[in-house]
Design an enzyme around this catalytic site. Structure first.
Site, PDB file in Angstrom:
ATOM      1  N   ALA A   1      24.246 -42.881  27.934  1.00  0.00           N
ATOM      2  CA  ALA A   1      25.513 -43.021  28.652  1.00  0.00           C
ATOM      3  C   ALA A   1      26.432 -43.883  27.788  1.00  0.00           C
ATOM      4  O   ALA A   1      25.968 -44.620  26.909  1.00  0.00           O
ATOM      5  CB  ALA A   1      25.265 -43.683  30.002  1.00  0.00           C
TER       6      ALA A   1
ATOM      7  N   GLY B   1      20.480 -41.976  28.742  1.00  0.00           N
ATOM      8  CA  GLY B   1      20.930 -40.762  29.431  1.00  0.00           C
ATOM      9  C   GLY B   1      20.710 -39.497  28.612  1.00  0.00           C
ATOM     10  O   GLY B   1      20.606 -38.404  29.174  1.00  0.00           O
TER      11      GLY B   1
ATOM     12  N   GLU C   1      17.259 -38.528  29.271  1.00  0.00           N
ATOM     13  CA  GLU C   1      17.222 -38.061  30.664  1.00  0.00           C
ATOM     14  C   GLU C   1      17.762 -36.631  30.774  1.00  0.00           C
ATOM     15  O   GLU C   1      17.266 -35.827  31.560  1.00  0.00           O
ATOM     16  CB  GLU C   1      17.977 -39.051  31.559  1.00  0.00           C
ATOM     17  CG  GLU C   1      17.209 -40.377  31.642  1.00  0.00           C
ATOM     18  CD  GLU C   1      17.985 -41.505  32.313  1.00  0.00           C
ATOM     19  OE1 GLU C   1      19.091 -41.805  31.840  1.00  0.00           O
ATOM     20  OE2 GLU C   1      17.491 -42.057  33.312  1.00  0.00           O
TER      21      GLU C   1
ATOM     22  N   GLU D   1      17.264 -48.857  28.190  1.00  0.00           N
ATOM     23  CA  GLU D   1      18.149 -49.479  29.183  1.00  0.00           C
ATOM     24  C   GLU D   1      17.833 -50.946  29.438  1.00  0.00           C
ATOM     25  O   GLU D   1      18.739 -51.753  29.644  1.00  0.00           O
ATOM     26  CB  GLU D   1      18.094 -48.704  30.507  1.00  0.00           C
ATOM     27  CG  GLU D   1      18.920 -47.420  30.507  1.00  0.00           C
ATOM     28  CD  GLU D   1      18.174 -46.203  29.974  1.00  0.00           C
ATOM     29  OE1 GLU D   1      17.109 -46.378  29.327  1.00  0.00           O
ATOM     30  OE2 GLU D   1      18.642 -45.082  30.196  1.00  0.00           O
TER      31      GLU D   1
HETATM   32  N1  CO8 Z   1      27.764 -45.501  24.046  1.00  0.00           N
HETATM   33  C1  CO8 Z   1      28.940 -45.672  23.420  1.00  0.00           C
HETATM   34  N2  CO8 Z   1      29.067 -45.593  22.078  1.00  0.00           N
HETATM   35  C2  CO8 Z   1      27.965 -45.345  21.348  1.00  0.00           C
HETATM   36  C3  CO8 Z   1      26.705 -45.173  21.949  1.00  0.00           C
HETATM   37  C4  CO8 Z   1      26.628 -45.259  23.374  1.00  0.00           C
HETATM   38  N3  CO8 Z   1      25.484 -45.048  24.045  1.00  0.00           N
HETATM   39  N4  CO8 Z   1      25.797 -44.950  20.979  1.00  0.00           N
HETATM   40  C5  CO8 Z   1      26.460 -44.979  19.818  1.00  0.00           C
HETATM   41  N5  CO8 Z   1      27.774 -45.221  20.021  1.00  0.00           N
HETATM   42  C6  CO8 Z   1      28.836 -45.340  19.038  1.00  0.00           C
HETATM   43  C7  CO8 Z   1      28.779 -46.674  18.299  1.00  0.00           C
HETATM   44  O1  CO8 Z   1      29.403 -47.683  19.055  1.00  0.00           O
HETATM   45  C8  CO8 Z   1      29.524 -46.324  17.039  1.00  0.00           C
HETATM   46  O2  CO8 Z   1      30.907 -46.319  17.307  1.00  0.00           O
HETATM   47  P1  CO8 Z   1      31.933 -46.944  16.212  1.00  0.00           P
HETATM   48  O3  CO8 Z   1      31.760 -46.098  14.981  1.00  0.00           O
HETATM   49  O4  CO8 Z   1      33.251 -46.765  16.883  1.00  0.00           O
HETATM   50  O5  CO8 Z   1      31.514 -48.356  16.000  1.00  0.00           O
HETATM   51  C9  CO8 Z   1      29.128 -44.888  16.763  1.00  0.00           C
HETATM   52  O6  CO8 Z   1      28.647 -44.366  18.008  1.00  0.00           O
HETATM   53  C10 CO8 Z   1      28.004 -44.758  15.745  1.00  0.00           C
HETATM   54  O7  CO8 Z   1      26.933 -45.568  16.198  1.00  0.00           O
HETATM   55  P2  CO8 Z   1      26.247 -46.708  15.269  1.00  0.00           P
HETATM   56  O8  CO8 Z   1      27.225 -47.225  14.262  1.00  0.00           O
HETATM   57  O9  CO8 Z   1      25.605 -47.687  16.180  1.00  0.00           O
HETATM   58  O10 CO8 Z   1      25.172 -45.810  14.507  1.00  0.00           O
HETATM   59  P3  CO8 Z   1      23.775 -46.315  13.917  1.00  0.00           P
HETATM   60  O11 CO8 Z   1      23.272 -45.204  13.082  1.00  0.00           O
HETATM   61  O12 CO8 Z   1      23.914 -47.666  13.296  1.00  0.00           O
HETATM   62  O13 CO8 Z   1      22.818 -46.501  15.201  1.00  0.00           O
HETATM   63  C11 CO8 Z   1      21.872 -45.854  17.326  1.00  0.00           C
HETATM   64  C12 CO8 Z   1      22.484 -45.381  15.969  1.00  0.00           C
HETATM   65  C13 CO8 Z   1      20.525 -46.527  17.070  1.00  0.00           C
HETATM   66  C14 CO8 Z   1      21.693 -44.625  18.186  1.00  0.00           C
HETATM   67  C15 CO8 Z   1      22.861 -46.868  17.970  1.00  0.00           C
HETATM   68  O14 CO8 Z   1      24.159 -46.284  17.995  1.00  0.00           O
HETATM   69  C16 CO8 Z   1      22.491 -47.249  19.373  1.00  0.00           C
HETATM   70  O15 CO8 Z   1      21.584 -48.033  19.575  1.00  0.00           O
HETATM   71  N6  CO8 Z   1      23.214 -46.696  20.372  1.00  0.00           N
HETATM   72  C17 CO8 Z   1      23.018 -47.040  21.765  1.00  0.00           C
HETATM   73  C18 CO8 Z   1      21.760 -46.414  22.303  1.00  0.00           C
HETATM   74  C19 CO8 Z   1      21.513 -46.844  23.741  1.00  0.00           C
HETATM   75  O16 CO8 Z   1      21.277 -47.986  24.047  1.00  0.00           O
HETATM   76  N7  CO8 Z   1      21.578 -45.854  24.649  1.00  0.00           N
HETATM   77  C20 CO8 Z   1      21.323 -46.081  26.055  1.00  0.00           C
HETATM   78  C21 CO8 Z   1      22.604 -46.354  26.751  1.00  0.00           C
HETATM   79  S1  CO8 Z   1      22.317 -46.848  28.427  1.00  0.00           S
HETATM   80  C22 CO8 Z   1      22.087 -45.425  29.238  1.00  0.00           C
HETATM   81  O17 CO8 Z   1      22.038 -44.354  28.673  1.00  0.00           O
HETATM   82  C23 CO8 Z   1      21.929 -45.552  30.709  1.00  0.00           C
HETATM   83  C24 CO8 Z   1      21.819 -44.198  31.403  1.00  0.00           C
HETATM   84  C25 CO8 Z   1      21.693 -44.415  32.876  1.00  0.00           C
HETATM   85  C26 CO8 Z   1      22.963 -45.031  33.404  1.00  0.00           C
HETATM   86  C27 CO8 Z   1      22.843 -45.243  34.855  1.00  0.00           C
HETATM   87  C28 CO8 Z   1      24.210 -45.490  35.437  1.00  0.00           C
HETATM   88  C29 CO8 Z   1      24.332 -46.802  36.125  1.00  0.00           C
END
Ligand code: CO8
Length: 265
Positions: free
Chosen positions: A72, A118, A121, A141
């Site tokens: 998400a 997500g 999921e 999460e």
């Molecule tokens: N949301 C928003 N932006 C994201 C997300 C995300 N989940 N993942 C990556 N991005 C963005 C980064 O911010 C970055 O943006 P920018 O270039 O503008 O800085 C761009 O994508 C590229 O990402 P990275 O530079 O971080 O790329 P890396 O290769 O260094 O890392 C990763 C890749 C490991 C995938 C890293 O991006 C990461 O850890 N992302 C987040 C993963 C995460 O924690 N996902 C779970 C989110 S929580 C969730 O899904 C909850 C679902 C249920 C919700 C229930 C509702 C209440």
């Protein structure tokens, strides 16, 4: 014939004479993270697929090479305040995943990269998962002070067992494709997951459509009930299959040593 519809954050491609649809999540600047608009589009495209009687199988994949869906949108999540808003957002996301999970046609996630939060999921809402060798799976999460809210706490343990699911959810660690395969989280690992998903879909499409949808329903309903009631569901579905023309065609074709031609009737 190939039909291609492009929306803001998703595309829908339909080929194989209208039978196979490929839905691509395309928000590559954020690794295909599901913001509100992308989730809404995913729901709309799922409805389009559900309403198109020609489409007999669906593949879901991520645009670009790096991510299936990285979760998400964390920027949007960070704006949430209070129990009610959190609960509403979880319910809204669960609805979208339920829309995918309850499609009456086979669905395959072609996981081309990160499937986190997500994103995992969404893959779990599909029937079968094909992973790229570089794919990474996780429910991180808890590292954000959350829990999986789009169905992960329920679908993951049903798929791989509570012990493995809890390990993934409590450590927030990323699982690589070979480990995902060994724990039954994915069905196949391939160099080109979309190509492999198409191969799997083609195998599915050879079979009787009503039988496919009833298999899905029997499994889904059986997982939510006792063995005894599940067996009753199975018998009901078996009866429904026997009443189809495709059952006559399948058995007649076998006995005549020819290929069956199913009409979905
Ligand atoms: N949301 C928003 N932006 C994201 C997300 C995300 N989940 N993942 C990556 N991005 C963005 C980064 O911010 C970055 O943006 P920018 O270039 O503008 O800085 C761009 O994508 C590229 O990402 P990275 O530079 O971080 O790329 P890396 O290769 O260094 O890392 C990763 C890749 C490991 C995938 C890293 O991006 C990461 O850890 N992302 C987040 C993963 C995460 O924690 N996902 C779970 C989110 S929580 C969730 O899904 C909850 C679902 C249920 C919700 C229930 C509702 C209440």
């Amino acid at each position: 014939m190939t039909m291609f519809e492009e929306y803001e954050f998703t595309t829908l491609q339909i080929d194989q004479h209208g039978a196979l649809a490929v839905l691509t999540i395309n928000r590559q600047s954020a690794l295909n993270a599901l913001n509100g608009e992308t989730l809404a589009e995913l729901a709309q495209v799922t409805d389009i697929v559900a309403e198109n009687a020609e489409i007999s199988a669906l593949i879901i994949t991520g645009g670009g090479e790096k991510a299936f869906v990285a979760g998400a949108d964390i920027g949007e999540l960070s704006q949430l305040e209070g129990v009610f808003a959190g609960r509403e957002m979880a319910l809204a996301g669960q609805d979208v995943m339920h829309g995918v999970a309850s499609l009456p046609i086979p669905t395959i996630a072609a996981v081309n990269g990160y499937a986190l939060g997500g994103g995992l999921e969404l893959a779990l809402a599909c029937d079968v998962r094909v992973a790229a060798r570089t794919a990474r799976f996780g429910l991180p999460e808890v590292s954000l002070g959350l829990l999986p809210g789009f169905g992960g706490t329920q679908r993951l343990p049903r798929l791989i067992g509570a012990g493995r699911a809890l390990d993934m959810m409590l450590t927030a660690r990323q699982v690589q494709a070979d480990e995902a395969l060994s724990m039954g989280l994915v069905n196949y690992v391939a160099d080109n997951p979309l190509e492999k998903a198409r191969e799997v879909a083609e195998l599915m499409l050879r079979n009787a459509p009503i039988a496919l949808s009833l298999v899905k329903e029997a499994v889904r309903r059986g997982l939510d009930t006792t063995l005894e009631l599940g067996l009753e569901v199975e018998a009901d579905m078996f009866g429904m299959c026997v009443a189809t023309l495709d059952f006559k065609e399948g058995t007649t074709a076998f006995l005549a040593k020819r290929k069956a031609s199913f009409k979905g009737e």
